[in-house]
Design an enzyme around this catalytic site. Sequence first.
Site, PDB file in Angstrom:
ATOM      1  N   LYS A 173      11.978   4.399   5.861  1.00  0.00           N
ATOM      2  CA  LYS A 173      10.536   4.232   6.126  1.00  0.00           C
ATOM      3  C   LYS A 173      10.307   3.577   7.495  1.00  0.00           C
ATOM      4  O   LYS A 173      11.051   2.687   7.883  1.00  0.00           O
ATOM      5  CB  LYS A 173       9.906   3.365   5.034  1.00  0.00           C
ATOM      6  CG  LYS A 173      10.040   3.944   3.633  1.00  0.00           C
ATOM      7  CD  LYS A 173       9.575   2.941   2.571  1.00  0.00           C
ATOM      8  CE  LYS A 173      10.399   1.683   2.573  1.00  0.00           C
ATOM      9  NZ  LYS A 173      10.099   0.775   1.441  1.00  0.00           N
ATOM     10  N   THR A 206      -1.189  -4.678   4.707  1.00  0.00           N
ATOM     11  CA  THR A 206      -0.116  -3.750   4.320  1.00  0.00           C
ATOM     12  C   THR A 206       0.774  -4.368   3.245  1.00  0.00           C
ATOM     13  O   THR A 206       1.932  -3.985   3.097  1.00  0.00           O
ATOM     14  CB  THR A 206       0.744  -3.374   5.542  1.00  0.00           C
ATOM     15  OG1 THR A 206       1.218  -4.592   6.144  1.00  0.00           O
ATOM     16  CG2 THR A 206      -0.024  -2.555   6.555  1.00  0.00           C
ATOM     17  N   GLY A 208       2.553  -4.706   0.016  1.00  0.00           N
ATOM     18  CA  GLY A 208       2.887  -3.809  -1.089  1.00  0.00           C
ATOM     19  C   GLY A 208       2.993  -2.342  -0.709  1.00  0.00           C
ATOM     20  O   GLY A 208       3.068  -1.486  -1.594  1.00  0.00           O
ATOM     21  N   THR A 209       3.049  -2.044   0.594  1.00  0.00           N
ATOM     22  CA  THR A 209       3.134  -0.622   0.994  1.00  0.00           C
ATOM     23  C   THR A 209       4.420   0.026   0.468  1.00  0.00           C
ATOM     24  O   THR A 209       4.399   1.158  -0.007  1.00  0.00           O
ATOM     25  CB  THR A 209       3.079  -0.459   2.528  1.00  0.00           C
ATOM     26  OG1 THR A 209       4.005  -1.374   3.118  1.00  0.00           O
ATOM     27  CG2 THR A 209       1.695  -0.703   3.073  1.00  0.00           C
ATOM     28  N   GLY A 210       5.534  -0.717   0.547  1.00  0.00           N
ATOM     29  CA  GLY A 210       6.820  -0.139   0.116  1.00  0.00           C
ATOM     30  C   GLY A 210       6.840   0.127  -1.377  1.00  0.00           C
ATOM     31  O   GLY A 210       7.308   1.179  -1.835  1.00  0.00           O
ATOM     32  N   CYS A 211       6.309  -0.841  -2.158  1.00  0.00           N
ATOM     33  CA  CYS A 211       6.276  -0.675  -3.620  1.00  0.00           C
ATOM     34  C   CYS A 211       5.395   0.524  -3.980  1.00  0.00           C
ATOM     35  O   CYS A 211       5.760   1.360  -4.821  1.00  0.00           O
ATOM     36  CB  CYS A 211       5.703  -1.919  -4.294  1.00  0.00           C
ATOM     37  SG  CYS A 211       6.632  -3.415  -3.964  1.00  0.00           S
TER      38      CYS A 211
HETATM   39  N1  LIG Z   1       0.298   0.601   9.581  1.00  0.00           N
HETATM   40  C1  LIG Z   1       0.685   1.684   8.921  1.00  0.00           C
HETATM   41  N2  LIG Z   1       0.051   2.851   9.070  1.00  0.00           N
HETATM   42  C2  LIG Z   1       0.426   3.967   8.383  1.00  0.00           C
HETATM   43  N3  LIG Z   1       1.464   3.975   7.531  1.00  0.00           N
HETATM   44  C3  LIG Z   1       2.148   2.836   7.334  1.00  0.00           C
HETATM   45  C4  LIG Z   1       1.810   1.637   8.009  1.00  0.00           C
HETATM   46  N4  LIG Z   1       2.672   0.654   7.578  1.00  0.00           N
HETATM   47  C5  LIG Z   1       3.497   1.225   6.694  1.00  0.00           C
HETATM   48  N5  LIG Z   1       3.206   2.542   6.537  1.00  0.00           N
HETATM   49  C6  LIG Z   1       3.855   3.478   5.623  1.00  0.00           C
HETATM   50  O1  LIG Z   1       3.974   2.804   4.365  1.00  0.00           O
HETATM   51  C7  LIG Z   1       5.184   3.174   3.715  1.00  0.00           C
HETATM   52  C8  LIG Z   1       6.008   1.914   3.439  1.00  0.00           C
HETATM   53  O2  LIG Z   1       6.660   1.581   4.642  1.00  0.00           O
HETATM   54  P1  LIG Z   1       7.137   0.134   5.063  1.00  0.00           P
HETATM   55  O3  LIG Z   1       5.935  -0.703   5.387  1.00  0.00           O
HETATM   56  O4  LIG Z   1       8.141   0.331   6.143  1.00  0.00           O
HETATM   57  O5  LIG Z   1       7.801  -0.408   3.733  1.00  0.00           O
HETATM   58  P2  LIG Z   1       7.985  -1.888   3.164  1.00  0.00           P
HETATM   59  O6  LIG Z   1       6.683  -2.299   2.545  1.00  0.00           O
HETATM   60  O7  LIG Z   1       9.090  -1.704   2.182  1.00  0.00           O
HETATM   61  O8  LIG Z   1       8.336  -2.765   4.330  1.00  0.00           O
HETATM   62  C9  LIG Z   1       5.866   4.176   4.644  1.00  0.00           C
HETATM   63  O9  LIG Z   1       5.498   5.480   4.250  1.00  0.00           O
HETATM   64  C10 LIG Z   1       5.290   3.834   6.005  1.00  0.00           C
HETATM   65  O10 LIG Z   1       5.341   4.917   6.918  1.00  0.00           O
HETATM   66  C1  LIG Z   2       7.280  -8.837  -6.885  1.00  0.00           C
HETATM   67  C2  LIG Z   2       7.411  -8.213  -5.542  1.00  0.00           C
HETATM   68  N1  LIG Z   2       8.150  -7.106  -5.411  1.00  0.00           N
HETATM   69  C3  LIG Z   2       8.281  -6.525  -4.190  1.00  0.00           C
HETATM   70  C4  LIG Z   2       7.661  -7.058  -3.084  1.00  0.00           C
HETATM   71  C5  LIG Z   2       7.833  -6.432  -1.734  1.00  0.00           C
HETATM   72  O1  LIG Z   2       6.836  -5.526  -1.597  1.00  0.00           O
HETATM   73  P1  LIG Z   2       6.668  -4.561  -0.347  1.00  0.00           P
HETATM   74  O2  LIG Z   2       6.052  -3.324  -0.835  1.00  0.00           O
HETATM   75  O3  LIG Z   2       7.940  -4.446   0.402  1.00  0.00           O
HETATM   76  O4  LIG Z   2       5.580  -5.328   0.459  1.00  0.00           O
HETATM   77  P2  LIG Z   2       5.594  -6.713   1.211  1.00  0.00           P
HETATM   78  O5  LIG Z   2       5.924  -7.853   0.337  1.00  0.00           O
HETATM   79  O6  LIG Z   2       6.635  -6.516   2.239  1.00  0.00           O
HETATM   80  O7  LIG Z   2       4.207  -6.805   1.701  1.00  0.00           O
HETATM   81  C6  LIG Z   2       6.873  -8.202  -3.264  1.00  0.00           C
HETATM   82  N2  LIG Z   2       6.224  -8.763  -2.226  1.00  0.00           N
HETATM   83  N3  LIG Z   2       6.772  -8.765  -4.508  1.00  0.00           N
END
Ligand SMILES: Nc1ncnc2c1ncn2[C@@H]1O[C@H](COP(=O)(O)OP(=O)(O)O)[C@@H](O)[C@H]1O
Ligand SMILES: Cc1ncc(COP(=O)(O)OP(=O)(O)O)c(N)n1
Length: 274
Positions: A173, A206, A208-211
């Site tokens: 990602k 952003t 929780g985007t990954g979850c």
């Molecule tokens: N600012 C943003 N604009 C558009 N897409 C985003 C943005 N930030 C994250 N994404 C998308 O959200 C999803 C989660 O990515 P990411 O943020 O790298 O994960 P995580 O939350 O695990 O760090 C991916 O599909 C990524 O391309």
């Molecule tokens: C309980 C819990 N699980 C996973 C995460 C991480 O979530 P993620 O989608 O990677 O988003 P951020 O925490 O990076 O904003 C979490 N925070 N809590």
Amino acid sequence: MKKALTIAGSDSGGGAGIQADLKTFSELGVYGMSALTAVTAQNTLGVQAVFPMEPAAVAKQIDSIGSDIGTDAVKTGMLFSADIIEAVAEKIKHYQWEKVVVDPVMIAKGGASLLQKQAIASLKRYLLPLSMIVTPNIPEAEVLTERAIRTMEDKKAAAERIIKLGAKHVILKGGHDENPEESEDLLYDGHTFTLFQSKRIQTKNTHGTGCTFSAALTAGLAQGLPVNHAVSRAKDFIQAAIQYDLGIGNGHGPTNHWAYREYALNKGSVNAQG
Ligand SMILES: Nc1ncnc2c1ncn2[C@@H]1O[C@H](COP(=O)(O)OP(=O)(O)O)[C@@H](O)[C@H]1O
Ligand SMILES: Cc1ncc(COP(=O)(O)OP(=O)(O)O)c(N)n1
């Protein structure tokens, strides 16, 4: 009715973890179930405390689901310790679940550790080989491969290394990338690279985007979509969720889990480029 199980931690603030997963499953028309690995005291400002579950309690929750309801797909999120990872891997093998999405959650955006350092070896050894797809962000892929990732070539090399760890697919990602225009995710199935690009949205919300992305992907697999279609829909889902954020809390706010249904459904898909 297709079913999906999330094995993950609770985010009291509702933006990530089990709460994000269940909201996403529901929005995509999949019956959601959960096995809790940890309770976090968490809000948009960060993680204030982590209370892990006993591995036996995690295993028992999975048994309750596996022995009665069953599931069409599974995702793992925050697993916290090596003991929990090993208990989860054991149960995935026992129930012969194959549509397994591993989100290798390590560190929350605020910097809190959601996976103990000594658990990384167990994640690689026991869980990645059971996964249909693993969904690292760039820092997580750097930890898994022990290599810095800066360029597209670095991303491809990292994806190849992760496949060698036993995952059948990897989606690397791009949320943490420095590209100000686009957020691009790279899918690799061991043969072909496919790039999923979307406009980068300028926002601090952003959390929780990954979850949310990995839960949408899991829902797609539960519904029988091929991996690349499930990724494409998950990308559309997260794009809408970020674009129409809710402005909740004083820090990094959650995404909007109903935005895809309300604003974006059937309005076209992001580009996938081979
Ligand atoms: N600012 C943003 N604009 C558009 N897409 C985003 C943005 N930030 C994250 N994404 C998308 O959200 C999803 C989660 O990515 P990411 O943020 O790298 O994960 P995580 O939350 O695990 O760090 C991916 O599909 C990524 O391309
Ligand atoms: C309980 C819990 N699980 C996973 C995460 C991480 O979530 P993620 O989608 O990677 O988003 P951020 O925490 O990076 O904003 C979490 N925070 N809590």
